[in-house]
Design a protein around this motif. Structure first.
Motif, PDB file in Angstrom:
ATOM      1  N   ARG A  74      -5.952  -3.881  -6.830  1.00  0.00           N
ATOM      2  CA  ARG A  74      -7.068  -2.435  -6.454  1.00  0.00           C
ATOM      3  C   ARG A  74      -6.276  -1.320  -6.155  1.00  0.00           C
ATOM      4  NH1 ARG A  74     -11.470  -4.202  -3.883  1.00  0.00           N
ATOM      5  NH2 ARG A  74     -11.925  -1.592  -3.036  1.00  0.00           N
ATOM      6  N   HIS A  75      -5.272  -1.092  -5.744  1.00  0.00           N
ATOM      7  CA  HIS A  75      -4.120  -0.081  -5.201  1.00  0.00           C
ATOM      8  C   HIS A  75      -3.749   0.249  -6.776  1.00  0.00           C
ATOM      9  CE1 HIS A  75      -4.640  -0.169  -0.800  1.00  0.00           C
ATOM     10  NE2 HIS A  75      -4.636  -1.694  -1.705  1.00  0.00           N
ATOM     11  N   ARG A  85       0.963  -0.673   0.031  1.00  0.00           N
ATOM     12  CA  ARG A  85      -0.258  -0.315   0.135  1.00  0.00           C
ATOM     13  C   ARG A  85       0.792   0.855  -0.064  1.00  0.00           C
ATOM     14  NH1 ARG A  85      -2.859   1.744   5.646  1.00  0.00           N
ATOM     15  NH2 ARG A  85      -0.803   2.361   5.773  1.00  0.00           N
ATOM     16  N   ASP A  86       1.567   1.200   1.084  1.00  0.00           N
ATOM     17  CA  ASP A  86       3.052   2.402   0.557  1.00  0.00           C
ATOM     18  C   ASP A  86       3.804   2.325  -0.806  1.00  0.00           C
ATOM     19  OD1 ASP A  86       1.897   3.048   3.762  1.00  0.00           O
ATOM     20  OD2 ASP A  86       3.888   2.497   4.744  1.00  0.00           O
ATOM     21  N   ASN A  87       4.200   1.940  -1.135  1.00  0.00           N
ATOM     22  CA  ASN A  87       4.754   2.176  -2.068  1.00  0.00           C
ATOM     23  C   ASN A  87       3.932   2.269  -3.917  1.00  0.00           C
ATOM     24  OD1 ASN A  87       7.490   1.161  -1.903  1.00  0.00           O
ATOM     25  ND2 ASN A  87       6.866  -0.796  -1.883  1.00  0.00           N
ATOM     26  N   ALA A  88       2.369   1.578  -2.820  1.00  0.00           N
ATOM     27  CA  ALA A  88       1.700   2.193  -4.556  1.00  0.00           C
ATOM     28  C   ALA A  88       1.408   4.515  -4.185  1.00  0.00           C
ATOM     29  CB  ALA A  88      -0.209   0.894  -4.310  1.00  0.00           C
ATOM     30  N   GLU A  89       1.605   4.341  -2.852  1.00  0.00           N
ATOM     31  CA  GLU A  89       0.813   5.185  -2.646  1.00  0.00           C
ATOM     32  C   GLU A  89       2.165   6.663  -3.242  1.00  0.00           C
ATOM     33  OE1 GLU A  89       0.415   5.892   1.360  1.00  0.00           O
ATOM     34  OE2 GLU A  89      -2.353   5.146   1.585  1.00  0.00           O
ATOM     35  N   PRO A 120      -1.329 -16.400  -4.752  1.00  0.00           N
ATOM     36  CA  PRO A 120      -0.983 -15.717  -4.929  1.00  0.00           C
ATOM     37  C   PRO A 120      -2.461 -15.064  -6.085  1.00  0.00           C
ATOM     38  CG  PRO A 120       0.163 -17.820  -4.995  1.00  0.00           C
ATOM     39  CD  PRO A 120      -1.310 -17.662  -4.391  1.00  0.00           C
ATOM     40  N   VAL A 121      -3.441 -15.481  -6.238  1.00  0.00           N
ATOM     41  CA  VAL A 121      -4.540 -14.911  -6.706  1.00  0.00           C
ATOM     42  C   VAL A 121      -4.904 -13.732  -6.102  1.00  0.00           C
ATOM     43  CG1 VAL A 121      -7.147 -15.570  -7.766  1.00  0.00           C
ATOM     44  CG2 VAL A 121      -5.292 -16.826  -8.109  1.00  0.00           C
ATOM     45  N   PHE A 122      -5.560 -13.753  -4.719  1.00  0.00           N
ATOM     46  CA  PHE A 122      -5.447 -12.681  -4.507  1.00  0.00           C
ATOM     47  C   PHE A 122      -4.880 -11.448  -3.778  1.00  0.00           C
ATOM     48  CE2 PHE A 122      -6.537 -10.550   0.144  1.00  0.00           C
ATOM     49  CZ  PHE A 122      -8.378 -10.860   0.414  1.00  0.00           C
ATOM     50  N   TRP A 123      -3.316 -11.770  -3.951  1.00  0.00           N
ATOM     51  CA  TRP A 123      -3.073 -10.363  -3.803  1.00  0.00           C
ATOM     52  C   TRP A 123      -2.837 -10.065  -5.028  1.00  0.00           C
ATOM     53  CZ3 TRP A 123      -0.437  -8.684   0.263  1.00  0.00           C
ATOM     54  CH2 TRP A 123       0.250  -8.438   0.210  1.00  0.00           C
TER      55      TRP A 123
END
Length: 330
Positions: free
Chosen positions: A305-306, A131-135, A296-299
């Protein structure tokens, strides 16, 4: 007093400590099951000895975060108000159950629950890093503007207001679990903090959790020294292996694929938890295979999503803003 030194146990703790140095997690979650499963140490004695060893090791990482300014000290105070007395009470609860085989089974089952929580904590930490990397990625490309009232990405931890009551409750629950099982100071509490304080950055969550864990583990260690089943020979072997192991793991952590290591560690913790619950080998294999297929699919779904490519090694998956520390956590 003569102390029997177990070189095999020291080697085992050395290997576990390398993982701890690489990931920052997994100390009690790996060390205690190792003592129970491979060395035949009774569960209560394993918990007691591991906590005393952890009390010596915990302050090292917390000092690093204090110097970096990634600790919310007011939050630490409220957490400790609940966790320190609760950790001592957890020891008393474990001791009040008695010393028989049934009691060791109860501790073993509690350890299994704590291991499941620890595996969840590793998954959450990986999500925080992603999440932080996406931000940082969106900030670098200028595609995202801050929402009204949203903290700045560089806001200090103290900028996040503390909610005393839920913070104390987190400390109480985490302290009880740590006091009974030695697991949870780096997994259960960080998951709960994420739910209550989503505005805290990943390094701030980790720093705050590490600092509050110092008095928490010391309280539990003192309780086990007085009322538990502490074995000096086990603790000496753990310290002899873990001190150099943590140092080596920390030295190579900047070059190691931390995300991959955390995923493997979560997988091992899940397998260890099933072992604590006496799950049959066949059922354990089916559960682990299901996790290997579904995780892996969920990840990949969470990554998309991000706003990140589903595969971390895809072209354009990382920007210069993301390549600091560490891109493997994606």
């Amino acid at each position: 007093m003569r102390v029997d030194f177990d070189f095999t146990m020291a080697i085992g703790s050395f290997l576990v400590a390398i993982v701890v140095g690489l990931t920052g997690m997994g100390g009690g979650a790996l060390m205690t099951p190792m003592l129970v499963t491979f060395f035949g140490v009774p569960p209560l004695a394993a918990v007691s000895s591991d906590l005393v060893a952890a009390a010596v090791m915990k302050p090292v990482g917390s000092l690093v975060h204090l110097r970096r300014g990634t600790v919310h000290l007011r939050m630490v105070g409220w957490l400790c108000a609940g966790s320190v007395p609760a950790a001592f009470c957890g020891v008393l609860i474990a001791r009040a159950l008695g010393d028989g085989e049934d009691v060791q089974k109860v501790i073993q089952k509690a350890l299994g629950v704590a291991l499941l929580i620890a595996a969840t904590g590793l998954a959450v930490r990986g999500y925080l890093a992603m999440r932080d990397n996406a931000e940082r990625r969106t900030a670098a490309t200028g595609r995202r503007t801050a929402e009204p009232g949203e903290p700045a990405a560089t806001a200090p931890p103290a900028a996040v207001p503390v909610r005393p009551l839920p913070t104390v409750v987190i400390g109480v629950i985490g302290g009880l679990v740590v006091g009974m099982t030695s697991v949870g100071s780096g997994s259960l509490i960080i998951v709960a903090l994420l739910a209550v304080y989503p505005a805290l950055k990943a390094n701030q969550l980790v720093g705050t959790d590490l600092v509050q864990a110092v008095p928490l583990v010391m309280s539990a260690a003192i309780g086990h020294l007085i009322f538990g089943d502490f074995q000096l020979s086990v603790t000496v072997a753990l310290l002899a292996g873990s001190i150099p192991g943590v140092y080596i793991g920390s030295r190579i952590s900047s070059r190691a694929p931390g995300g991959l290591i955390r995923r493997a560690l979560a997988f091992v913790l899940l397998a260890s938890a099933l072992k604590m619950f006496d799950v049959s080998t066949t059922a354990t294999v089916w559960v682990l295979v299901g996790v290997l297929v579904a995780a892996p699919v969920f990840w990949m779904f969470l990554r998309t999503r991000h706003g990140l490519p589903a595969l971390p090694w895809a072209r354009g998956a990382a920007t210069p803003a993301e390549t600091g520390r560490p891109p493997a956590d994606l």
